[in-house]
Design a protein around this motif. Structure first.
Motif, PDB file in Angstrom:
ATOM      1  N   ALA B 155       0.842  -1.169   0.165  1.00 11.90           N
ATOM      2  CA  ALA B 155      -0.115  -0.218  -0.042  1.00 11.90           C
ATOM      3  C   ALA B 155       0.751   1.408   0.018  1.00 11.90           C
ATOM      4  N   SER B 156       2.168   1.084   0.359  1.00 16.02           N
ATOM      5  CA  SER B 156       2.887   2.426   0.665  1.00 16.02           C
ATOM      6  C   SER B 156       3.638   2.477  -0.788  1.00 16.02           C
ATOM      7  N   TYR B 157       3.755   1.681  -1.636  1.00 20.53           N
ATOM      8  CA  TYR B 157       4.486   2.004  -2.854  1.00 20.53           C
ATOM      9  C   TYR B 157       3.829   2.164  -4.188  1.00 20.53           C
ATOM     10  N   ASP B 158       3.949   3.200  -4.772  1.00 21.14           N
ATOM     11  CA  ASP B 158       3.434   3.754  -6.084  1.00 21.14           C
ATOM     12  C   ASP B 158       4.274   2.854  -7.178  1.00 21.14           C
ATOM     13  N   VAL B 159       3.842   1.796  -7.746  1.00 16.82           N
ATOM     14  CA  VAL B 159       4.600   1.093  -8.818  1.00 16.82           C
ATOM     15  C   VAL B 159       4.309   1.648 -10.206  1.00 16.82           C
ATOM     16  N   GLY B 160       3.583   2.755 -10.484  1.00 12.79           N
ATOM     17  CA  GLY B 160       3.467   3.250 -11.609  1.00 12.79           C
ATOM     18  C   GLY B 160       1.940   2.894 -12.278  1.00 12.79           C
ATOM     19  N   ALA B 161       1.172   1.957 -11.573  1.00 13.34           N
ATOM     20  CA  ALA B 161      -0.157   1.893 -11.970  1.00 13.34           C
ATOM     21  C   ALA B 161      -0.988   2.992 -12.358  1.00 13.34           C
ATOM     22  N   HIS B 162      -1.922   2.841 -13.069  1.00 12.30           N
ATOM     23  CA  HIS B 162      -3.059   3.912 -13.201  1.00 12.30           C
ATOM     24  C   HIS B 162      -3.909   3.715 -12.296  1.00 12.30           C
ATOM     25  N   LEU B 163      -4.492   2.324 -11.732  1.00 10.39           N
ATOM     26  CA  LEU B 163      -5.379   2.195 -10.719  1.00 10.39           C
ATOM     27  C   LEU B 163      -5.282   1.046 -10.086  1.00 10.39           C
ATOM     28  N   ASN B 164      -5.619   1.063  -8.897  1.00 12.84           N
ATOM     29  CA  ASN B 164      -5.539  -0.153  -8.009  1.00 12.84           C
ATOM     30  C   ASN B 164      -6.919  -0.966  -7.959  1.00 12.84           C
ATOM     31  N   ILE B 165      -6.247  -2.413  -7.694  1.00 16.41           N
ATOM     32  CA  ILE B 165      -7.672  -3.087  -7.502  1.00 16.41           C
ATOM     33  C   ILE B 165      -7.092  -3.923  -6.178  1.00 16.41           C
ATOM     34  N   PHE B 241     -13.721  -0.423 -19.506  1.00 15.18           N
ATOM     35  CA  PHE B 241     -14.537   0.840 -19.195  1.00 15.18           C
ATOM     36  C   PHE B 241     -13.326   1.687 -19.013  1.00 15.18           C
ATOM     37  N   LYS B 242     -12.588   1.321 -17.972  1.00 15.46           N
ATOM     38  CA  LYS B 242     -11.442   2.191 -17.711  1.00 15.46           C
ATOM     39  C   LYS B 242     -10.326   2.437 -18.724  1.00 15.46           C
ATOM     40  N   LYS B 243     -10.251   1.523 -19.568  1.00 16.46           N
ATOM     41  CA  LYS B 243      -9.292   1.396 -20.715  1.00 16.46           C
ATOM     42  C   LYS B 243      -9.597   2.430 -21.494  1.00 16.46           C
ATOM     43  N   GLU B 244     -11.054   2.600 -21.659  1.00 16.16           N
ATOM     44  CA  GLU B 244     -11.526   3.426 -22.820  1.00 16.16           C
ATOM     45  C   GLU B 244     -11.905   5.045 -22.380  1.00 16.16           C
ATOM     46  N   MET B 245     -11.709   5.107 -21.252  1.00 18.43           N
ATOM     47  CA  MET B 245     -11.869   6.334 -20.606  1.00 18.43           C
ATOM     48  C   MET B 245     -10.518   6.910 -20.394  1.00 18.43           C
ATOM     49  N   ARG B 246      -9.500   6.350 -20.905  1.00 20.84           N
ATOM     50  CA  ARG B 246      -8.103   6.834 -20.791  1.00 20.84           C
ATOM     51  C   ARG B 246      -7.742   7.490 -22.268  1.00 20.84           C
TER      52      ARG B 246
END
Ligand SMILES: Nc1nc2c(ncn2[C@@H]2O[C@H](COP(=O)(O)OP(=O)(O)OP(=O)(O)O)[C@@H](O)[C@H]2O)c(=O)[nH]1
Ligand SMILES: [Mg+2]
Ligand SMILES: [Zn+2]
Ligand SMILES: [Zn+2]
Ligand SMILES: [Zn+2]
Ligand SMILES: [Zn+2]
Lengths: 113, 246
Positions: B155-165, B241-246
């Motif tokens: 949770a403390s590390y941003d890995v460069g993803a756009h969204l977290n699941i 949906f998230k892919k299309e919204m970017r």
């Protein structure tokens, strides 16, 4: 237990800043640890004390300021400290809030010679 | 930091500025001196994460970071998604040991690269950067990062993803969300998995969802059960949906 990797990032930052200032030694390290930063302060202290030896921070005092979660409500136009992990405005219950502190870890201040 | 890799990943940094500071010739200190630094302790990781994201953006790939306790069903979900998804995806796998998860996915024809973290209980942006050298992003629409099974450290590390699941499975029991607020605060989508097991556990789904929305009022929530293909399809739809919204 990622407190060890966090301390290693912290020591790198200290090293860099000491170099920039031409300091021989860091005598005090002050950090701000958000209540919701995911870091356990006790473990961080232990990790710092273990790893500081033989670095520029050897013997340095470690000061941790624990930061509450602070939000800004865009409706009330005011800051509030959250008393529990409920991310709505404590006053007007709006969801339209921004978290402005308490979820991160910062190196704040260094004392050096 | 950015230059020493030399790969094209580091070139396009869109959106962030670099402060390459000069080291001034400060006189040797004789007296004690206090300086204000005010820098995020994980600043370097966050910076690298920004590069990773720029890299995904350049290839028009949506990156999703999957996090949960060990065994909540991350790899299984990816296996099932491969049968029904109407997008192509690759996976960067993080585990302490073994290539088992990457092998499971490869055997389903999914492009996968395994990172063995050894002792690190989370992935960081530097590990994901390295893994990106092994991924052909032009062949995929979506890239998953399956993080090390752990509800705390990732949770403390941003890995460069756009969204977290973030996944949480029924057998883990109630109150996981309230007990791990830092992780669930990071979630853009929470998946309640293994809902076929609800009859066997004391689990108040309504209360758990409420607890999630107390932490993050706008979080998306879906229920998943691998015996119900429609539930997997809804996850695929969300991603599409998230892919299309970017
Ligand atoms: N009953 C049931 N079992 C499931 C479901 N999804 C996954 N499982 C089982 O849960 C176990 C663990 O699943 P994995 O997909 O390996 O879990 P993971 O999150 O990838 O685990 P790590 O990578 O080790 O953290 C497997 O035995 C799966 O078959 C589900 O919807 N229902
Ligand atoms: Mg797995
Ligand atoms: Zn850890
Ligand atoms: Zn308000
Ligand atoms: Zn950079
Ligand atoms: Zn590289």
């Amino acid at each position: 237990m990622h407190e060890y990797s966090i301390v290693s990032s912290l020591l790198d930052l200290c090293e860099e800043n000491a170099k920039k200032e031409n300091a021989k030694k860091i005598t005090k390290v002050e950090v701000k640890i958000g209540k919701l930063s995911g870091v356990e302060p006790d473990l961080l202290q232990v990790a710092f004390d273990t790893f500081k030896e033989k670095t520029i921070c050897d013997g340095a005092e470690f000061v941790m300021n624990i930061q509450d979660v602070v939000i800004y409500c865009n409706v009330c136009k005011k800051e509030f400290t959250l008393k529990q992990n409920e991310f709505t405005c404590p006053k007007c219950k709006s969801f339209d809030i921004n978290t402005i502190d308490g979820e991160d870890m910062y190196l704040m201040r260094l004392e050096m010679v | 930091m950015c230059a020493d890799c030399g790969c094209s990943i580091t070139e396009d940094v869109g959106g962030h500025t670099h402060h390459h500071e000069h080291i001034h010739d400060n006189p040797q200190l004789n007296d004690k001196k206090t300086i204000d630094v005010i820098t995020k302790i994980l600043d370097k990781n966050d910076h690298e994460a920004g590069h990773n994201r720029a890299h995904f953006d350049k290839h028009d790939v949506l990156c999703l970071n999957l996090m949960s306790s060990p065994g909540s069903g991350k790899t299984t979900l990816l296996e099932y998604l491969s049968d029904i998804a109407d997008f192509k995806f690759g996976v960067i796998e993080g585990d302490l040991e073994t290539n088992k998860d990457a092998d499971r996915l490869k055997s389903k024809g999914i492009q996968a690269h395994q990172i063995q973290t050894g002792s690190a209980c989370h992935l960081d942006a530097f590990m994901v950067h390295k893994a990106l050298h092994h991924m052909d992003l032009d062949k995929v629409d979506v890239c998953f990062v399956e993080n090390v099974g752990n509800l705390v450290c990732p949770a403390s590390y941003d890995v460069g993803a756009h969204l977290n699941i973030v996944l949480v499975s029924i057998p883990e029991g109630e109150d996981k969300i309230a007990k791990y607020p830092v992780m669930f605060r990071q979630a853009d989508l929470i998946l309640f998995t293994k809902t076929d097991l609800l009859p066997y556990f004391k689990y108040d789904m309504k209360e758990e969802k409420k607890s999630a929305r107390r932490l993050k009022p706008n979080v998306d929530i879906l229920e998943v059960n691998i015996n119900d293909i429609d539930s997997i399809k809804r996850v695929a739809q969300w991603i599409r949906f998230k892919k299309e919204m970017r």
